[in-house]
Write an enzyme that holds these catalytic residues in place. Structure first.
Site, PDB file in Angstrom:
ATOM      1  N   ARG A 425       0.848  -1.203   0.000  1.00  0.00           N
ATOM      2  CA  ARG A 425       0.000   0.000   0.000  1.00  0.00           C
ATOM      3  C   ARG A 425       0.884   1.253   0.000  1.00  0.00           C
ATOM      4  O   ARG A 425       0.625   2.210   0.696  1.00  0.00           O
ATOM      5  CB  ARG A 425      -0.954   0.025   1.188  1.00  0.00           C
ATOM      6  CG  ARG A 425      -2.212   0.834   0.894  1.00  0.00           C
ATOM      7  CD  ARG A 425      -2.947   1.313   2.119  1.00  0.00           C
ATOM      8  NE  ARG A 425      -4.209   1.958   1.730  1.00  0.00           N
ATOM      9  CZ  ARG A 425      -4.842   2.843   2.459  1.00  0.00           C
ATOM     10  NH1 ARG A 425      -4.373   3.204   3.627  1.00  0.00           N
ATOM     11  NH2 ARG A 425      -5.964   3.391   2.037  1.00  0.00           N
ATOM     12  N   TRP A 460      -7.266   4.065  15.124  1.00  0.00           N
ATOM     13  CA  TRP A 460      -5.822   3.749  15.025  1.00  0.00           C
ATOM     14  C   TRP A 460      -5.664   2.639  13.982  1.00  0.00           C
ATOM     15  O   TRP A 460      -6.037   1.494  14.223  1.00  0.00           O
ATOM     16  CB  TRP A 460      -5.328   3.300  16.393  1.00  0.00           C
ATOM     17  CG  TRP A 460      -3.874   2.998  16.536  1.00  0.00           C
ATOM     18  CD1 TRP A 460      -3.065   2.324  15.672  1.00  0.00           C
ATOM     19  CD2 TRP A 460      -3.043   3.330  17.656  1.00  0.00           C
ATOM     20  NE1 TRP A 460      -1.801   2.219  16.183  1.00  0.00           N
ATOM     21  CE2 TRP A 460      -1.754   2.822  17.401  1.00  0.00           C
ATOM     22  CE3 TRP A 460      -3.271   3.992  18.869  1.00  0.00           C
ATOM     23  CZ2 TRP A 460      -0.704   2.959  18.306  1.00  0.00           C
ATOM     24  CZ3 TRP A 460      -2.233   4.128  19.767  1.00  0.00           C
ATOM     25  CH2 TRP A 460      -0.953   3.620  19.471  1.00  0.00           C
ATOM     26  N   ASP A 461      -5.084   2.988  12.848  1.00  0.00           N
ATOM     27  CA  ASP A 461      -5.012   2.083  11.707  1.00  0.00           C
ATOM     28  C   ASP A 461      -3.578   1.556  11.537  1.00  0.00           C
ATOM     29  O   ASP A 461      -2.614   2.135  12.069  1.00  0.00           O
ATOM     30  CB  ASP A 461      -5.439   2.879  10.460  1.00  0.00           C
ATOM     31  CG  ASP A 461      -6.005   2.022   9.346  1.00  0.00           C
ATOM     32  OD1 ASP A 461      -5.867   0.788   9.414  1.00  0.00           O
ATOM     33  OD2 ASP A 461      -6.574   2.595   8.407  1.00  0.00           O
ATOM     34  N   ASN A 463      -1.723  -0.424   8.116  1.00  0.00           N
ATOM     35  CA  ASN A 463      -2.116  -0.976   6.827  1.00  0.00           C
ATOM     36  C   ASN A 463      -1.102  -1.840   6.095  1.00  0.00           C
ATOM     37  O   ASN A 463      -1.245  -2.037   4.887  1.00  0.00           O
ATOM     38  CB  ASN A 463      -2.582   0.155   5.909  1.00  0.00           C
ATOM     39  CG  ASN A 463      -4.011   0.567   6.231  1.00  0.00           C
ATOM     40  OD1 ASN A 463      -4.928  -0.215   6.047  1.00  0.00           O
ATOM     41  ND2 ASN A 463      -4.194   1.763   6.743  1.00  0.00           N
ATOM     42  N   ASP A 531     -12.919  -3.819   5.571  1.00  0.00           N
ATOM     43  CA  ASP A 531     -13.228  -2.747   4.620  1.00  0.00           C
ATOM     44  C   ASP A 531     -14.366  -3.156   3.708  1.00  0.00           C
ATOM     45  O   ASP A 531     -14.832  -2.351   2.899  1.00  0.00           O
ATOM     46  CB  ASP A 531     -11.987  -2.398   3.784  1.00  0.00           C
ATOM     47  CG  ASP A 531     -11.055  -1.471   4.539  1.00  0.00           C
ATOM     48  OD1 ASP A 531     -11.464  -0.948   5.597  1.00  0.00           O
ATOM     49  OD2 ASP A 531      -9.911  -1.268   4.076  1.00  0.00           O
TER      50      ASP A 531
HETATM   51  C1  DGJ Z   1      -7.965   1.126   6.025  1.00  0.00           C
HETATM   52  C2  DGJ Z   1      -9.179   1.148   6.890  1.00  0.00           C
HETATM   53  O1  DGJ Z   1      -9.676  -0.148   7.066  1.00  0.00           O
HETATM   54  C3  DGJ Z   1     -10.234   2.069   6.273  1.00  0.00           C
HETATM   55  O2  DGJ Z   1     -11.392   2.062   7.063  1.00  0.00           O
HETATM   56  C4  DGJ Z   1      -9.662   3.453   6.147  1.00  0.00           C
HETATM   57  O3  DGJ Z   1      -9.421   3.988   7.416  1.00  0.00           O
HETATM   58  C5  DGJ Z   1      -8.380   3.417   5.331  1.00  0.00           C
HETATM   59  N1  DGJ Z   1      -7.448   2.456   5.862  1.00  0.00           N
HETATM   60  C6  DGJ Z   1      -7.732   4.763   5.284  1.00  0.00           C
HETATM   61  O4  DGJ Z   1      -6.537   4.745   4.645  1.00  0.00           O
END
Ligand code: DGJ
Length: 712
Positions: A425, A460-461, A463, A531
């Site tokens: 990502r 708080w993410d 990724n 998501d």
């Molecule tokens: C991944 C999360 O699951 C989404 O809900 C959103 O916050 C995006 N990241 C934002 O980049």
């Protein structure tokens, strides 16, 4: 009913020929169950029994079933719980009993420590069990202590190694990927080892949550039969190894993943493994889940007894494409519709490298001047003026290479030397083992909250997962400690945030369900399961997670995907929210949204704090039904979803958990065109499946409120 259950452990007692009978050394007791450990004459400690306490073997007749913490290198030749190399190079460990102690922590929790020592070396292992009486949960972990004069190399360090003996074993896992989390798959275990694991280090649960069900003799059933639930309270790589041996014994070895994660245990610096949380139920998975939910609300989550707010998130409404004015319009819409919080998602920061998509800006946490000329402070002012509480998204552990942060500190990103940059990502992970990085990451949220006291919520993410797992901070011999040390730092940050800002509510997210465990959740109020917000898919995802996590933890947002009534009915069975551009809603839809929110406010105490009964599995038929009942059984909310056209299938559903003697007023809610006629019926008749819920078409649904009438 309970008395008739022949537990797996009892089967063991009848069939085993290779053990001696002993007195119990330790009996861990919960409301329904007992776990017993015994000591052999030579001091080695064994599991003797785990099952209903009504079926406990007689005193003095406990079998020595399986060594409690089997170690590699000696006489044990299966998957070990522990594998260490002592300072002098000896690759074997043989643990013998030293002492034990049981302490009552309070009226519900008992903690037991069993101290073991290698029969030669001053190397100690403490088996630690916490028994939560009312919730039937046993938390097991292990502490290693080295009193040799040099470091001991530790290669495998399970939290628990649990034996089981039955004719056959059925294991259910919860696997998936981004957008497709928590799929339940059950299989019969065959001889050999079946491993469920993640080696991803961070965002480790992207493909599989650290959850399993284990049913002896027959597949897991919702309402009857034995089942063991297991979940590891740990956000990093994990491993569950299910080994069926030549005598058809099953040994489940669970813990942090040993893969490439060895370390040198220094003298006198004890090391504690994550907790493995196990619940045994002799009455099916439904009861097991209800026990996990009760435990989660009381011990596993922050403020698990508090109602969660209904929030509007701008993510699927705008993605990165918003500005101050647009957000203020959304605030106003949120307020008018009855939302209790507005959550600003990704895209609010970055100037040299504006965060207008996921390629740039991550790491540069100053507000974007173009989109937000008045900054976060200006947004807070507007939200306060309108009267809608305000929350904000952060991803404090990550960085885009295209950022000022990365330009200044490329060495802060996790990466192996001599390897090309591997982005996922478009981002890299900040190496939290480095104290300077940890301080920086912590300050992102802390500064936002200090500078903007109106903020009341944080998402708080995280990724991406680890590839090229190298740290420029750790010394060469400590590189394999990266995942462990990263999580120590991560939990420290989360803990500090929770303690320094106790009034802030927090959502745990990792690109959907990439972090779904009870350790991280202990710092959070809820999590973002996926998501994928398409309601048909969400039914399965919510169903899967509901086996371990209560409804209040699952953030369920209505979006443009799916018809609005169906989407709301699905989301209202968890913690309701929306990702939606309310400005674009038709008048009719806006009115529906408003009334659905008002309905949810009325029923959410039952959904969020009530007791769950899963009635019809979406895996078994083209429909799904579940219900929540409040403590005194005076109120219940039933959700029914039709997933495929099915004009001829049975429409009868047997409800559960009601008061059989009460008469309930039954009313379909969340619709102006009810399918059900309002009526009254006795709890016993409802539980005998005397009522039909006549949905026929795909994507139709109903929410039914049941209210006990005062007894005459
Ligand atoms: C991944 C999360 O699951 C989404 O809900 C959103 O916050 C995006 N990241 C934002 O980049």
């Amino acid at each position: 009913m309970i008395q008739k259950v022949l537990t797996a452990a009892v089967v063991l007692l009848l069939t085993t020929t290779f053990t001696q009978a002993q007195d119990a050394l330790v009996t861990l007791e919960t409301k329904d169950n007992a776990l017993v450990l015994s000591k052999r004459n030579d001091g080695r400690v064994f599991y003797s029994y785990y099952g209903l306490k009504d079926n406990l073997p007689e005193k003095g007749k406990f079998p020595l079933f399986w060594e409690a913490y089997p170690c590699a290198g000696g006489d044990y030749v299966k998957e070990p719980a522990l594998r260490v190399v002592h300072a002098d190079g000896n690759t074997s460990t043989v643990l013998v009993y030293q002492s034990h102690e049981t302490k009552k922590i309070d009226e519900n929790i008992t903690e037991t420590h069993i101290l073991l020592k290698d029969e030669y070396y001053p190397f100690f292992v403490t088996l630690i069990f916490k028994a939560y009486y009312r919730e039937n949960l046993i938390a097991a972990c292990t502490e290693l202590a080295n009193r040799e004069d040099k470091p001991v190399m530790v290669y495998q360090y399970a939290s628990q190694s649990m034996p089981l003996r039955a004719n056959s074993y059925y294991m259910t896992q919860f696997h998936g990927t981004h957008n497709n989390e928590a799929n339940m798959v059950e299989e019969k275990l065959t001889p050999g080892i079946k491993v469920l694991d993640s080696k991803r280090g961070i965002r480790a649960h992207e493909m599989r949550s650290p959850l399993f069900l284990l049913a002896p003799n027959q597949g897991a059933n919702e309402n009857q039969g034995e089942v063991y639930g297991g979940t590891l309270a740990w956000s990093g790589s994990f491993q569950f190894a299910f080994e069926v041996d030549e005598r058809n014994t099953l040994i489940v070895t669970s813990g942090a993943h040993p893969f490439a994660s060895h370390f040198a245990l220094e003298p006198n610096k004890p090391f504690r493994t994550p907790e493995m949380l196990t619940i045994y139920s002799a009455e099916g998975t439904g009861k097991m889940s209800r026990d996990y939910h009760a435990w989660g609300r009381k011990y596993g989550l922050r403020e698990g007894n508090q109602i969660r707010s209904i929030l509007l998130n701008n993510w699927e409404a705008t993605y990165f494409n918003f500005d101050h004015d647009k957000l203020v319009k959304l605030f106003q819409g949120a307020k008018d519709a009855g939302f209790e919080l507005f959550l600003l998602d990704d895209g609010w920061f970055g100037n040299k490298h504006p965060r207008n998509n996921d390629k740039a800006g991550l790491g540069d946490w100053a507000h974007n001047e173009k989109k937000l000329p008045r900054g976060v402070a200006g947004l807070c002012e507007e939200a306060e003026r309108i009267g809608i509480p305000f929350g904000i998204w952060v991803e404090p552990e990550m960085v885009n290479p295209q950022s000022e942060l990365y330009e200044t500190h490329p060495d802060w990103a996790i990466h192996q030397p001599h390897r090309s940059l591997h982005v996922l990502r478009n981002q890299m992970i900040l190496d939290q083992t480095n104290p300077a990085v940890k301080d920086f990451s912590y300050s992102i949220t802390a500064d936002l909250l200090k500078n903007n006291p109106y903020i009341s919520f944080i998402k708080w993410d995280a990724n991406r997962y680890i590839t090229n797992g190298g740290s420029s901070y750790l010394s060469p011999e400590k590189q394999s400690e990266l995942v462990w040390r990263y999580h120590e730092a991560l939990y420290e940050m989360m803990d500090k945030t929770a303690k320094e800002f106790p009034h802030i509510r927090m959502m745990l997210c990792s690109g959907g369900g990439g972090r779904t465990d009870y350790k991280a959740l202990s710092y959070f109020h809820e999590f973002w399961p996926s998501d994928n917000t398409e309601p048909m898919k969400r039914i399965f995802i919510q169903w899967g997670y509901s086996h371990f996590f209560p409804a209040m933890t699952q953030a369920a947002h209505v979006t443009k995907r799916g018809n609005i009534k169906f989407s709301f009915d699905v989301a209202m069975s968890c913690r309701l929210g929306m990702d939606y551009d309310l400005e674009k809603a038709s008048k009719e839809d806006f009115e529906f949204i408003k009334s659905a929110i008002a309905e949810y406010k009325r029923i959410r105490d039952v959904v969020q704090l009530g007791v769950l009964y899963r009635l019809v599995s979406p895996y078994d038929s083209p429909r799904c039904a579940l219900m929540y009942v409040n403590d005194d059984k005076s109120r219940a909310i039933l959700f029914v979803y039709q997933m495929e056209d099915d004009p001829n299938g049975t429409k009868l559903i047997s409800l559960q958990g009601l008061n059989p003697d009460a008469t309930y007023q039954i009313r379909e809610i969340n619709t102006s065109k009810p399918v059900l006629q309002e009526r009254q019926m006795k709890g016993s008749d409802l539980m005998r499946g005397q009522m039909a819920f006549p949905l026929q078409q795909r994507s139709t649904s109903m929410v039914v409120e049941l209210t006990a009438l005062p007894s005459r």
